[in-house]
Design a protein around this motif. Structure first.
Motif, mmCIF file in Angstrom:
data_model
loop_
_atom_site.group_PDB
_atom_site.id
_atom_site.type_symbol
_atom_site.label_atom_id
_atom_site.label_comp_id
_atom_site.label_asym_id
_atom_site.label_seq_id
_atom_site.Cartn_x
_atom_site.Cartn_y
_atom_site.Cartn_z
ATOM 1 N N ASP A 65 -24.402 19.688 -10.782
ATOM 2 C CA ASP A 65 -25.772 20.030 -11.161
ATOM 3 C C ASP A 65 -26.321 18.997 -12.132
ATOM 4 N N GLY A 93 -31.608 19.560 -10.319
ATOM 5 C CA GLY A 93 -30.944 20.070 -9.124
ATOM 6 C C GLY A 93 -29.644 19.338 -8.867
ATOM 7 N N LYS A 94 -29.081 19.582 -7.689
ATOM 8 C CA LYS A 94 -27.804 18.970 -7.313
ATOM 9 C C LYS A 94 -27.958 17.460 -7.128
ATOM 10 N N ALA A 132 -23.765 14.641 -15.478
ATOM 11 C CA ALA A 132 -23.603 15.292 -14.177
ATOM 12 C C ALA A 132 -22.821 14.392 -13.223
ATOM 13 N N HIS A 160 -17.776 21.858 -7.297
ATOM 14 C CA HIS A 160 -18.527 20.639 -7.002
ATOM 15 C C HIS A 160 -18.019 19.853 -5.793
ATOM 16 N N GLU A 165 -33.752 13.676 -9.586
ATOM 17 C CA GLU A 165 -33.906 13.511 -11.021
ATOM 18 C C GLU A 165 -35.270 12.885 -11.351
ATOM 19 N N GLN A 179 -30.584 12.801 -4.831
ATOM 20 C CA GLN A 179 -30.871 13.253 -6.186
ATOM 21 C C GLN A 179 -32.358 13.519 -6.300
ATOM 22 N N THR A 191 -28.208 13.679 -16.678
ATOM 23 C CA THR A 191 -27.888 13.087 -15.378
ATOM 24 C C THR A 191 -26.583 12.312 -15.454
#
Length: 191
Positions: free
Chosen positions: A88, A92-93, A167, A65, A117, A115, A164
């Motif tokens: 992740d 996505g990233k 992450a 990461h 999200e 992001q 999220t």
């Protein structure tokens, strides 16, 4: 009939060629401006996540990461590190920038750079209510996500978006681990 189809196909081909040339020209003309603005946003992010940032230099970025690490020096002394991490998320990233004060190993700021999200859910990771929870956290122990954050190392999860939230915390914990291994181990348990 076949002549009409061929004529229409040729016209369509010419129109597509002109459209492609226009799009390509527009891209070439705007790309330098887009790159400039991205670089300016990153520079502004450095000051946002580490307000005491001085002269920045690149450090070796290694580990899961970790995208980039910058060392900040003011008056010839290291005063912090700026990490860019990309864990992740749900969609996505999530690209995160965070500042770590040196030698206290406290988070001085966090900024979500990019992001994808879900709007209204995971995208709330960019809101101050979520981001400001990290400021001042001591990195001597791992951070954890909680629905009812009560402990100093806990972060309140975004409602209905724990993926999220986890992450973002995963990315920050990756920076924490790299910091401890390369720049000094904070005291305390949970290292």
């Amino acid at each position: 009939m076949i002549k009409d189809i061929l004529r229409l196909a040729a016209i369509l081909l010419v129109i597509c060629g002109i459209a492609a040339a226009c799009v390509g020209t527009a891209y070439e003309q705007t790309q330098p401006l887009i790159d400039e603005r991205k670089a300016a946003a990153v520079e502004a992010g450095y000051k946002q996540v580490l307000p005491t940032a001085g002269q920045l230099s690149d450090e070796a970025a290694s580990g899961k990461h970790i995208v980039a690490v910058k060392r900040s020096q003011a008056d010839g002394q290291t005063n912090g590190y700026i990490y860019t991490v990309a864990p992740d998320g749900y969609a996505g990233k999530i690209t995160i920038m965070l500042g770590i004060e040196y030698p206290s190993a406290r988070i001085s700021g966090v900024k979500i750079l990019q992001q994808n999200e879900t709007p209204g859910l995971g995208a709330k990771c960019t809101e101050p209510a979520f981001i400001e929870q990290f400021t001042g956290k001591d990195l001597s122990q791992k951070l954890a996500v909680s629905k009812n954050a009560a402990q100093p190392q806990e972060v309140q999860a975004i409602t209905a978006s724990t993926i999220t939230s986890k992450a973002v915390v995963t990315g920050i914990n990756a920076a924490r681990k790299h910091y401890q291994e390369h720049f000094g181990k904070p005291t305390g348990k949970g290292a």
